[in-house]
Design a protein around this motif. Structure first.
Motif, short mmCIF file in Angstrom:
data_model
loop_
_atom_site.label_atom_id
_atom_site.label_comp_id
_atom_site.label_asym_id
_atom_site.label_seq_id
_atom_site.Cartn_x
_atom_site.Cartn_y
_atom_site.Cartn_z
N ASP A 113 -5.76 -1.59 -6.37
CA ASP A 113 -6.09 -2.75 -7.38
C ASP A 113 -4.87 -3.21 -7.48
O ASP A 113 -3.94 -2.84 -8.31
CB ASP A 113 -6.88 -2.21 -8.34
CG ASP A 113 -8.19 -1.97 -8.16
OD1 ASP A 113 -8.81 -1.97 -7.00
OD2 ASP A 113 -9.08 -1.63 -9.03
N GLY A 171 -4.68 1.64 -9.66
CA GLY A 171 -4.30 0.29 -10.41
C GLY A 171 -2.71 0.39 -10.36
O GLY A 171 -2.42 1.23 -11.36
N ALA A 229 -6.11 -7.36 -9.72
CA ALA A 229 -6.53 -7.16 -11.10
C ALA A 229 -5.80 -8.13 -12.02
O ALA A 229 -4.26 -7.92 -12.12
CB ALA A 229 -5.92 -5.65 -11.47
N THR A 267 -1.79 -5.50 -9.20
CA THR A 267 -2.09 -5.87 -10.51
C THR A 267 -0.99 -6.69 -10.98
O THR A 267 0.17 -6.61 -10.61
CB THR A 267 -2.27 -4.44 -11.26
OG1 THR A 267 -3.10 -3.63 -10.84
CG2 THR A 267 -2.38 -4.68 -12.73
N GLU A 277 -15.46 -7.80 -9.86
CA GLU A 277 -15.22 -6.63 -10.47
C GLU A 277 -14.97 -7.02 -11.88
O GLU A 277 -13.87 -7.76 -12.20
CB GLU A 277 -14.16 -5.79 -9.81
CG GLU A 277 -14.70 -5.55 -8.44
CD GLU A 277 -13.88 -4.32 -7.64
OE1 GLU A 277 -13.10 -3.72 -8.72
OE2 GLU A 277 -13.71 -4.35 -6.34
N LYS A 318 -11.10 5.47 -11.57
CA LYS A 318 -9.97 4.82 -11.25
C LYS A 318 -8.70 5.27 -12.02
O LYS A 318 -8.86 5.35 -13.37
CB LYS A 318 -10.05 3.26 -11.19
CG LYS A 318 -8.97 2.44 -11.35
CD LYS A 318 -9.22 0.88 -11.62
CE LYS A 318 -7.84 0.04 -11.42
NZ LYS A 318 -8.22 -1.43 -11.89
N MET A 365 -8.44 -5.24 -4.40
CA MET A 365 -8.61 -6.03 -5.55
C MET A 365 -7.42 -6.62 -6.04
O MET A 365 -6.33 -5.93 -5.89
CB MET A 365 -9.57 -5.50 -6.54
CG MET A 365 -10.07 -6.35 -7.95
SD MET A 365 -10.56 -5.16 -9.17
CE MET A 365 -9.31 -4.88 -9.92
N ARG A 408 -9.74 4.96 -6.76
CA ARG A 408 -9.23 3.66 -7.03
C ARG A 408 -7.71 3.87 -7.63
O ARG A 408 -7.78 4.67 -8.42
CB ARG A 408 -9.86 2.54 -7.75
CG ARG A 408 -11.02 1.80 -6.92
CD ARG A 408 -10.47 0.70 -5.78
NE ARG A 408 -11.70 -0.17 -5.55
CZ ARG A 408 -12.21 -1.30 -6.16
NH1 ARG A 408 -11.51 -1.64 -6.87
NH2 ARG A 408 -13.12 -1.76 -5.29
#
Length: 229
Positions: free
Chosen positions: A16, A213, A45, A18, A95, A190, A43, A211
């Motif tokens: 993710d 981050g 974030a 970020t 999400e 995560k 993703m 996951r």
């Protein structure tokens, strides 16, 4: 260290990417989304305000847009969390990472924590978006972490998450193992907060996180590639 094998593509699919900085501007989000698109990260974030912009920048890429709700303190009312999550989804988030009410958890008000988690889970399922529940483990005892993870097993959010990255400390591999064991097979973990290199990232993955981050995604990838030449 125990052998751990993963491909670059697999690693990227668990990151993710970020940027939750309060002073981030359009150019920062353009860069974030370009990097996410180029590497096919899971993703981006971000905070709720730039969700619509990032959704437009990532159109057709397959990269998800994740909004942080009640970030980083978790001290909004449940109604405010619901409103913010729904607003983010309507703007293009697929999400949601929300911070649970740490104060209510510390007070032992488990009925409140369950109600909050259940209503946030129900909302996200109704929109078919992924939900992650942020614990902020640095403020919790081991028993509180186990109980919150056990509640997630009962309620069924998609993920439980270690940290915001803005607490007094971040992810911890030992705690990731505890969270995974207590939450069962259907709830994923995560790890986030302080994951700035491949070695730390690998430790979290080996502990059971699926996951990661991080705002150090490119550095982690560079170190991964150097190790796997």
């Amino acid at each position: 260290m125990e052998e751990f094998r993963i491909t670059r593509q697999q690693l990227c699919s668990m990151i993710d990417h970020t940027n939750l900085k309060p002073y981030a501007v359009r150019e920062d989000f353009e860069k974030l989304c370009r990097e996410a698109r180029e590497n096919n990260f899971a993703m981006v974030a971000i905070n709720p305000a730039p969700v619509r912009l990032c959704r437009e920048l990532l159109a057709g890429s397959g990269v998800h847009v994740g909004a942080a709700v009640s970030f980083p303190l978790g001290q909004d009312t449940l109604a405010a969390k619901i409103f913010c999550a729904e607003d983010a989804v309507k703007n293009g988030a697929d999400e949601i990472d929300y911070v649970l009410n740490i104060g209510e958890l510390k007070a032992g008000n488990w009925d409140y924590i369950e109600k909050e988690m259940r209503e946030m889970t129900s909302l996200c399922k109704s929109f078919n978006v992924i939900l992650k529940v942020i614990f902020e483990i640095c403020y919790l005892t081991g028993e509180e972490i186990k109980m919150a993870a056990g509640m997630a097993k009962k309620v069924g959010p998609d993920y439980i998450k270690t940290s915001t990255g803005l607490g007094c400390s971040g992810a911890d591999a030992h705690i990731v193992r505890i969270m995974k064991e207590a939450s069962g097979e259907d709830v994923k973990v995560k790890a986030a907060g302080g994951i700035r290199d491949w070695q730390t990232c690998r430790e979290m993955l080996m502990a059971g996180a699926c996951r990661i981050g991080t705002s150090s995604s490119l550095k982690i990838l560079e170190e991964f590639e150097m190790e796997n030449k």
